[in-house]
Write a protein that holds these residues in place. Structure first.
Motif, PDB file in Angstrom:
ATOM      1  N   ALA A  99     -24.023  -9.560  37.935  1.00 57.63           N
ATOM      2  CA  ALA A  99     -24.830 -10.182  36.855  1.00 57.63           C
ATOM      3  C   ALA A  99     -26.418 -10.271  36.908  1.00 57.63           C
ATOM      4  O   ALA A  99     -26.910  -9.701  35.958  1.00 57.63           O
ATOM      5  N   ARG A 100     -26.824 -10.345  37.968  1.00 58.22           N
ATOM      6  CA  ARG A 100     -28.180 -10.329  38.331  1.00 58.22           C
ATOM      7  C   ARG A 100     -28.594  -8.852  38.092  1.00 58.22           C
ATOM      8  O   ARG A 100     -29.729  -8.480  37.937  1.00 58.22           O
ATOM      9  N   GLU A 101     -27.745  -7.931  38.496  1.00 53.31           N
ATOM     10  CA  GLU A 101     -28.288  -6.509  38.333  1.00 53.31           C
ATOM     11  C   GLU A 101     -28.360  -6.183  37.008  1.00 53.31           C
ATOM     12  O   GLU A 101     -28.913  -5.103  36.847  1.00 53.31           O
ATOM     13  N   GLY A 102     -27.952  -6.893  36.024  1.00 51.74           N
ATOM     14  CA  GLY A 102     -28.228  -6.692  34.545  1.00 51.74           C
ATOM     15  C   GLY A 102     -26.946  -5.938  34.069  1.00 51.74           C
ATOM     16  O   GLY A 102     -27.270  -5.493  32.656  1.00 51.74           O
ATOM     17  N   HIS A 103     -25.878  -5.849  34.429  1.00 48.69           N
ATOM     18  CA  HIS A 103     -24.731  -5.304  33.820  1.00 48.69           C
ATOM     19  C   HIS A 103     -24.278  -6.191  32.881  1.00 48.69           C
ATOM     20  O   HIS A 103     -24.382  -7.302  32.800  1.00 48.69           O
ATOM     21  N   PRO A 104     -23.789  -5.561  31.708  1.00 47.11           N
ATOM     22  CA  PRO A 104     -23.483  -6.177  30.568  1.00 47.11           C
ATOM     23  C   PRO A 104     -22.033  -6.918  31.107  1.00 47.11           C
ATOM     24  O   PRO A 104     -21.323  -6.459  32.165  1.00 47.11           O
ATOM     25  N   CYS A 105     -21.604  -7.867  30.109  1.00 51.70           N
ATOM     26  CA  CYS A 105     -20.464  -8.584  30.602  1.00 51.70           C
ATOM     27  C   CYS A 105     -19.239  -7.760  30.671  1.00 51.70           C
ATOM     28  O   CYS A 105     -18.449  -8.388  31.941  1.00 51.70           O
ATOM     29  N   GLU A 106     -18.764  -6.821  30.048  1.00 52.28           N
ATOM     30  CA  GLU A 106     -17.749  -6.209  30.379  1.00 52.28           C
ATOM     31  C   GLU A 106     -17.592  -5.262  31.626  1.00 52.28           C
ATOM     32  O   GLU A 106     -16.717  -5.321  32.386  1.00 52.28           O
ATOM     33  N   SER A 107     -18.996  -5.001  32.085  1.00 53.85           N
ATOM     34  CA  SER A 107     -18.973  -4.334  33.223  1.00 53.85           C
ATOM     35  C   SER A 107     -18.920  -5.248  34.518  1.00 53.85           C
ATOM     36  O   SER A 107     -18.439  -4.874  35.533  1.00 53.85           O
ATOM     37  N   VAL A 108     -19.422  -6.586  34.121  1.00 53.73           N
ATOM     38  CA  VAL A 108     -19.402  -7.400  35.274  1.00 53.73           C
ATOM     39  C   VAL A 108     -17.955  -7.741  35.681  1.00 53.73           C
ATOM     40  O   VAL A 108     -17.663  -7.755  36.871  1.00 53.73           O
TER      41      VAL A 108
END
Length: 556
Positions: free
Chosen positions: A395-404
């Motif tokens: 999440a901190r890396e900025g990935h969208p929720c589906e990627s997380v």
């Protein structure tokens, strides 16, 4: 001999009626049921073991001398007389003496009704009938009392068998119902901890005053300590003897109405784990049967206390481990507030895989996650901790929720732990109220609006996290929503809603109803949900709750 010549000594030989009654220990009474006035002569007062100054002429004042079971039987006789179903009575009953003992008494009464207006008056006699009754009758009475005491202790022991914590044991032993059954006016309970005895309960005027015993060293000369060190019960039926042995307690028992006390060691598996005291008012002796019964009963208490202490310790370890795995700090969110609650299971193994996390992102938005790792053991807790940390990093890396969720699923599968996990991840921008959410087999979120209404959000989703790699990469589509100022987003685990034998829809409906009826303040609302939905003592699953409330009002 002339007709008017009296026989020698005739006048002296006559015996007055009152003297005859007194000589036989017979007392007279007159009773008016309507007013309650109950007049006793001196002999009647003596039968009741009352001094003239102790009695004010009312039937209710005799209750202090009549045991409850006898009083109930006499009350039935009174009801028959008042209702006109009987014009006389004759019965035996017991009287409680000032010294603590009892005596058998016989009474006989006759109803006198006023011929004009039917007012009822009862006149009669009563006498000490102890010698009249056979020894077998007294023995039967003693056996009846002992059976009654055994039944009372059995009922209390049954309640102790259901105790799940030391607090539960204390509640059973010090409850009004238990103390009434056991005939005691004071109970104290202490447990042994690191060479000291810690007082965990003290009920009763005398017991509650002994503050010095809150955490006393076992070497100190206190009665509970002596019972623990010796492993033998202590019985006292004399206040003077008690003070002679424990002079430091003289100021605590000064003016007390206690007449006897028992101090019982609580021994489990050959080791004294604590001690308890029972203080009595009116009791003057401990028979051999009393001592045997109390000693046996203390063993049952010790078994319950030991089990409760082990459960408390297990629960403490589980909670500690769980707290280590859960986030230590929840971030402050610009434009909103977050509240979390967690409850361990109360039956079975208290370590579970429920978890939550909140992470503040670079664009001042917030990522919220709640999940449940399969299983209730230390491995589930360990996997939960690793999975939570991995998701936070993604999440901190900025990935969208589906990627997380996709990355977290691959991470769990690569751990080869043969466990799966459900998870709901939500990305919220408090400044705009924009919400993106993706779901991996978890329960849907819901929103409480500022007016108290509740809305369910159906979030598009995919399979649980951690499915085998050979099944192919999991896909987690996302859904979009919007929160208004004052709205509260609620994420939760299944332990908050599921109950054995109940349809899940019932649990979800209950959650919505409790949420709608709760207070507006976020922390108060979180407490309301936790207290209302996790109160069951037989909960077999842990429960997690994560709530985000946006600042402002719907009019903002």
């Amino acid at each position: 001999m002339s007709r008017d010549t009296a026989p020698p000594g005739g006048a002296a030989a006559r015996v007055e009626q009152a003297e005859a009654l007194a000589a036989n220990g017979i007392g007279c009474f007159e009773w008016e049921p309507a007013s309650g006035r109950f007049t006793l002569d001196d002999n009647g007062l003596a039968v009741f073991d009352l001094l003239p100054e102790e009695y004010n002429g009312q039937a209710d004042d005799l209750g202090q001398r009549i045991p409850e079971d006898e009083s109930a039987r006499l009350t039935a006789l009174v009801a028959d007389i008042v209702a006109g179903r009987a014009d006389s009575y004759s019965t035996y009953f017991r009287i409680r003496l000032r010294g603590g003992g009892t005596r058998w008494t016989h009474t006989q009464g006759q109803v006198v009704r006023h011929p004009a207006y039917g007012a009822v008056r009862v006149v009669g006699v009563l006498r000490d009938a102890t010698q009249e009754l056979s020894h077998s009758a007294l023995r039967l009475l003693a056996e009846s009392d002992r059976r009654r005491q055994e039944d009372a202790m059995r009922e209390v022991a049954h309640a102790l068998a259901e105790a799940m914590s030391v607090a539960d044991v204390v509640d059973v032993l010090t409850g009004d119902q238990s103390m009434r059954r056991l005939g005691t006016q004071g109970v104290s309970l202490g447990v042994v901890e690191q060479g000291r005895i810690r007082l965990v309960a003290a009920v009763g005027t005398t017991n509650a005053q002994v503050k010095e015993l809150q955490r006393a060293r076992l070497a100190e000369p206190w009665p509970l300590n002596d019972a623990v060190r010796s492993g033998e019960p202590l019985f006292f039926t004399s206040l003077e003897t008690f003070i002679d042995r424990y002079p430091r307690l003289a100021r605590y028992v000064a003016g007390t109405r206690a007449t006897a006390a028992a101090f019982l060691p609580l021994i489990a598996q050959g080791r004294a784990i604590g001690a308890m005291s029972m203080v009595y008012e009116g009791k003057r002796s401990f028979s051999a049967e009393d001592r045997t019964l109390l000693t046996a009963w203390s063993s049952a208490i010790a078994q319950s206390l030991q089990r409760a202490m082990l459960l408390d310790r297990s629960r403490e370890i589980a909670t500690g481990l769980q707290n280590v795995m859960l986030p230590r700090r929840i971030p402050d969110v610009p434009g909103g507030r977050i509240a979390v609650r967690y409850r361990t299971a109360r039956e079975g193994i208290w370590i579970g895989g429920d978890w939550y996390d909140a992470v503040l992102l670079a664009d001042r938005s917030v990522g919220l996650a709640i999940g449940d790792v399969q299983g209730h053991d230390t491995e589930a807790a360990a996997i939960m901790g690793q999975l939570r940390i991995a998701m936070t990093a993604y999440a901190r890396e900025g990935h969208p929720c589906e990627s997380v969720l996709a990355k977290a699923s691959a991470f769990l599968a690569e751990m080869d732990a043969e466990r799966f996990a459900t998870c709901l991840y939500v990305h919220v921008a408090p400044a705009t109220g924009t919400v993106r959410a993706a779901n991996a087999g978890h329960l849907p979120p819901l929103v409480r609006h500022a007016d108290g209404t509740v809305t369910w959000w159906e979030v598009a989703g995919g399979p649980p996290l951690g499915l085998p790699v050979e099944w192919g990469a999991a896909v987690y589509p996302h859904s979009r929503f919007r929160l208004r100022p004052g709205d509260t987003l609620v994420l939760y685990s299944d332990g908050l809603v599921e109950r054995p034998g109940e349809d899940l829809d019932q649990g979800l409906a209950r959650l919505a109803a409790v949420l709608s009826a709760g207070p507006a303040d976020l922390d108060a609302l979180a407490d309301h949900l936790r207290d209302s939905l996790t109160e069951r003592i037989d909960a077999e699953d842990d429960a997690a709750l994560l709530m985000l409330q946006l600042d402002g009002s719907p009019d903002a």
